[in-house]
Scaffold this active site. Structure first.
Site, PDB file in Angstrom:
ATOM      1  CD  GLU A  32      13.145 -44.184 -11.001  1.00  0.00           C
ATOM      2  OE1 GLU A  32      13.848 -43.382 -11.642  1.00  0.00           O
ATOM      3  OE2 GLU A  32      13.038 -45.394 -11.287  1.00  0.00           O
ATOM      4  CD  GLN A  33      19.032 -43.244 -12.004  1.00  0.00           C
ATOM      5  OE1 GLN A  33      20.118 -42.961 -11.528  1.00  0.00           O
ATOM      6  NE2 GLN A  33      18.909 -43.800 -13.197  1.00  0.00           N
ATOM      7  NE  ARG A 107       7.982 -46.841 -21.863  1.00  0.00           N
ATOM      8  CZ  ARG A 107       8.564 -48.050 -21.931  1.00  0.00           C
ATOM      9  NH1 ARG A 107       8.419 -48.791 -23.014  1.00  0.00           N
ATOM     10  NH2 ARG A 107       9.265 -48.505 -20.928  1.00  0.00           N
ATOM     11  CE1 TYR A 215       1.199 -48.206 -29.545  1.00  0.00           C
ATOM     12  CE2 TYR A 215       2.615 -48.907 -31.346  1.00  0.00           C
ATOM     13  CZ  TYR A 215       2.454 -48.522 -30.031  1.00  0.00           C
ATOM     14  OH  TYR A 215       3.536 -48.442 -29.196  1.00  0.00           O
ATOM     15  CG  ASP A 297      14.759 -52.732 -21.332  1.00  0.00           C
ATOM     16  OD1 ASP A 297      14.382 -53.760 -21.918  1.00  0.00           O
ATOM     17  OD2 ASP A 297      14.324 -51.594 -21.609  1.00  0.00           O
TER      18      ASP A 297
END
Length: 392
Positions: A32-33, A107, A215, A297
């Site tokens: 992970e950068q 998230r 929501y 993505d």
């Protein structure tokens, strides 16, 4: 024989890929950068197509179980006059139809659960490290880290997001393009809201050139809001957390009803990101080549009109688990397994991308199209809002 997968990207898709690899019997290393494995953004929606995978992976237990929310229903309303258009019952009805719940979650909470699962299964995690310079030789793929170290393994998955630097290794195409839309997002404590604005359901307000969705997340204690409007924004488009003012958003809302403006005004702070996209995936060649595969993505950025960005990444990871389980480089080699992964995924993700684009036109409709949309939803509300082809 020990087989290892390199994963570029430590977001939801990358961590899901690593968890899937371990469940397939592979070793996994995630690069992970960013300096830490953390997630920006706010809430996401997870349909039964994604939650049944999370259940299979034993993730919908423990800490995450206390943080997800199973909304009671999905309600569509006209953002101009405030009228109800259609309702889809969620909760127990969704579980009964599809054997898995419809959930909303922050998230960061989902990523934290995937991170715990990766750590507990023995995934090796490297933060502050970006992969590049990928080369294949024989049965090995080699990549160079940001510290100029070489790492090698039998396979590599690029899950480094919409701005993937490794996508060129597979698809060789141009960068993503602006959609001409901005997504504002915010969170507010439910206890800070008047009773009339608190909610245990997903509500979508549809108006010309914009829509607002709210929501509950974090066990229902917080209300998540995302407002997508037409427009452009200066600054680095790769920044997913640009500063935003309520005045900017108010000016972009257009002719919406007081109920929409009241909900926008109730959020104390907004941030925004500039939406970028690609055309729907056109073939399996755009998702895998040799010993390198794209996921999430990086492969198929989703517009936010079907709430399937995270869901498709989780589905990708589950399919990756299936093909890695049979890839031993003796009977089935990695390139063949990755080709099978791509063949089994590209048409489905392309359909989701296409439907998301179409939904964007319908959500933001004005004039006769808006009138036709509203009339159809009043008659066929649940049938139009439900997605059996997707959730099954």
């Amino acid at each position: 024989m020990t087989r290892e997968l390199l994963v570029a990207g430590g977001g939801i898709g990358g961590l899901a890929a690593a968890v899937a690899a371990r469940r397939a019997g592979w070793e996994a290393r995630v690069f992970e950068q960013a300096a830490a494995f953390s997630e920006v953004g706010a809430g996401i929606q997870l349909g039964p197509n994604a939650t049944r995978i999370l259940h299979e992976w034993d993730l919908l237990q423990g800490e995450l179980e206390q943080l997800v929310v199973a909304p009671s229903r999905l309600r569509a309303r006209d953002g101009v006059d405030g009228a109800d258009l259609g309702v889809l019952e969620l909760g127990g009805a969704m579980r009964q139809r599809y054997g898995a719940p419809y959930l909303t979650v922050h998230r960061a909470d989902l990523q934290a659960a995937l991170l715990r699962a990766a750590q507990s299964s023995g995934v090796r995690l490297h933060s502050g490290s970006r992969l590049g310079g990928v080369e294949e030789q024989g049965k090995v793929v080699t990549a160079r880290t940001g510290e100029a170290r070489l790492v090698e393994a039998e396979a590599l998955v690029a899950a480094d997001g919409v701005w993937s630097s490794l996508r060129v290794e597979v698809a060789g195409d141009a960068p993503t393009q602006r959609t001409g839309q901005l997504a504002y997002r915010g969170l507010v404590r439910q206890q800070d809201l008047p009773q009339a604005l608190r909610s245990d359901e997903v509500t979508v307000w549809l108006a010309p050139r914009m829509h607002l969705v709210t929501y509950p997340v974090r066990g229902g204690d917080w209300l998540n809001a995302v407002c997508v409007v037409e427009g452009t924004q200066p600054g680095d488009p790769r920044d997913w957390d640009l500063a935003a003012s309520r005045a900017q958003l108010d000016a972009a809302l257009g002719p919406v009803c007081a109920a929409v403006r009241e909900r926008v005004a109730s959020v104390p702070q907004w941030s925004l990101w500039v939406l970028h996209a690609r055309p729907p995936v056109g073939s399996a060649d755009e998702m895998a080549r040799g010993r390198v595969a794209l996921l999430g993505d990086a492969a198929h950025p989703m517009r936010p009109y079907l709430a399937q960005g995270a869901g498709m990444a989780i589905e990708d990871a589950r399919e990756m688990q299936r093909v890695l389980a049979i890839a031993d480089d003796r009977i089935v080699d990695v390139p063949t397994a990755f080709r099978r992964y791509a063949l089994n995924r590209w048409q489905r993700v392309a359909r989701v991308q296409e439907r998301s684009i179409r939904n964007g036109t319908i959500f933001h409709a004005s004039g006769p199209l808006r009138m036709a949309r509203n009339a159809a939803m009043r008659v066929l509300g649940q049938r139009l809002l439900d997605q059996p082809w997707l959730y099954k």
